[in-house]
Design an enzyme around this catalytic site. Sequence first.
Site, PDB file in Angstrom:
ATOM      1  N   ASN A 196       5.344   3.522  -9.981  1.00 42.76           N
ATOM      2  CA  ASN A 196       4.378   3.433 -11.070  1.00 42.76           C
ATOM      3  C   ASN A 196       2.929   3.495 -10.588  1.00 42.76           C
ATOM      4  O   ASN A 196       2.041   3.842 -11.366  1.00 42.76           O
ATOM      5  CB  ASN A 196       4.618   2.120 -11.824  1.00 42.76           C
TER       6      ASN A 196
ATOM      7  N   THR B 115      -4.364   1.001 -21.691  1.00 48.07           N
ATOM      8  CA  THR B 115      -4.479   0.126 -20.530  1.00 48.07           C
ATOM      9  C   THR B 115      -5.872   0.287 -19.949  1.00 48.07           C
ATOM     10  O   THR B 115      -6.606   1.220 -20.300  1.00 48.07           O
ATOM     11  CB  THR B 115      -3.451   0.499 -19.446  1.00 48.07           C
TER      12      THR B 115
ATOM     13  N   LYS C 298       0.437  15.041 -10.121  1.00 49.63           N
ATOM     14  CA  LYS C 298       1.496  14.741 -11.083  1.00 49.63           C
ATOM     15  C   LYS C 298       2.421  15.939 -11.302  1.00 49.63           C
ATOM     16  O   LYS C 298       3.627  15.769 -11.524  1.00 49.63           O
ATOM     17  CB  LYS C 298       0.882  14.279 -12.409  1.00 49.63           C
TER      18      LYS C 298
ATOM     19  N   TYR D   9      -5.669  14.813  -9.976  1.00 46.38           N
ATOM     20  CA  TYR D   9      -4.650  14.057 -10.698  1.00 46.38           C
ATOM     21  C   TYR D   9      -3.579  14.997 -11.256  1.00 46.38           C
ATOM     22  O   TYR D   9      -2.372  14.738 -11.114  1.00 46.38           O
ATOM     23  CB  TYR D   9      -5.306  13.278 -11.838  1.00 46.38           C
TER      24      TYR D   9
ATOM     25  N   ASP E 284       0.880  -1.166   0.000  1.00 43.48           N
ATOM     26  CA  ASP E 284       0.000   0.000   0.000  1.00 43.48           C
ATOM     27  C   ASP E 284       0.916   1.213   0.000  1.00 43.48           C
ATOM     28  O   ASP E 284       1.566   1.523   1.012  1.00 43.48           O
ATOM     29  CB  ASP E 284      -0.888  -0.011   1.242  1.00 43.48           C
ATOM     30  N   VAL E 285       0.999   1.912  -1.117  1.00 44.03           N
ATOM     31  CA  VAL E 285       1.997   2.980  -1.254  1.00 44.03           C
ATOM     32  C   VAL E 285       1.708   4.174  -0.352  1.00 44.03           C
ATOM     33  O   VAL E 285       2.572   5.045  -0.184  1.00 44.03           O
ATOM     34  CB  VAL E 285       2.135   3.448  -2.725  1.00 44.03           C
TER      35      VAL E 285
END
Length: 259
Positions: A87, A188, A157, A153, A60-61
Amino acid sequence: MPRFDDRTVLVTGGTGGQGSSHVRAFHAEGANVVIGGLDAERGAALADELGARARFTRLDVTDESSWCAAVQAAESVFGALHVLVNNAGVQNPPALIEDTDQATWSRILDVNLTGTFLGMKVAAPALRRAAGGAVVNIASTMALGGTAHYAPYVAGKWAVRGLTRTAALELGRDRIRVNTIHPGVIATPFIHEPAAGAVSAIADFYSPEPFAVPRLGEPIDVSRLLLFLASSEASFITGSEYVIDGGLLLGPALQAETA
């Protein structure tokens, strides 16, 4: 000789569309791979597919203790950690800033920004113990401009860019290089399936037809660049940003009329 013989690589989000491509690419180049992620079933299946030089670890990052366990697993199983690929990422459902709730904002930044920060914080001592290595943070072309309806988002980033440059300055004298890749629209599930709580997928808003390379990117396109940046071939590159978007940010490729 494969580029990553006797090297160990930890890939977060390692069971996803891009992540699994990165894991396979490093493994094919001789690396020991640690597949970090939350989907234990898919992670174990990928590790079983690859064999002895692959391990899955639940990661779990957003949790520093989870990071500590993952890095410890890499060192205990393979002896050292040489490459970290940050990633893992999540997308917010599209909404105007005024309609974005704070819980969504916090979750997106927790995964995409804090997860990257924690990864570098915990992995740096391990990379130093290995006498140097590389970190590659996967950002986005959304980190290079504004994108309506994706404020959390985009903000996360953009922040990863500054974090990467700071880490490159701090770690360079320890022979640890830190770079960023900015993928465009890559084919993806992240692109083709709506984010949780959303109706439309990102791919619904993009047609590659007007752009210089008129197709969506494939995960392997990113993986090939990643292999280079993580390898000794890029030993003089740090704090840099690499866009891989087929020319999306260049604008439309207008075709001249023919008689």
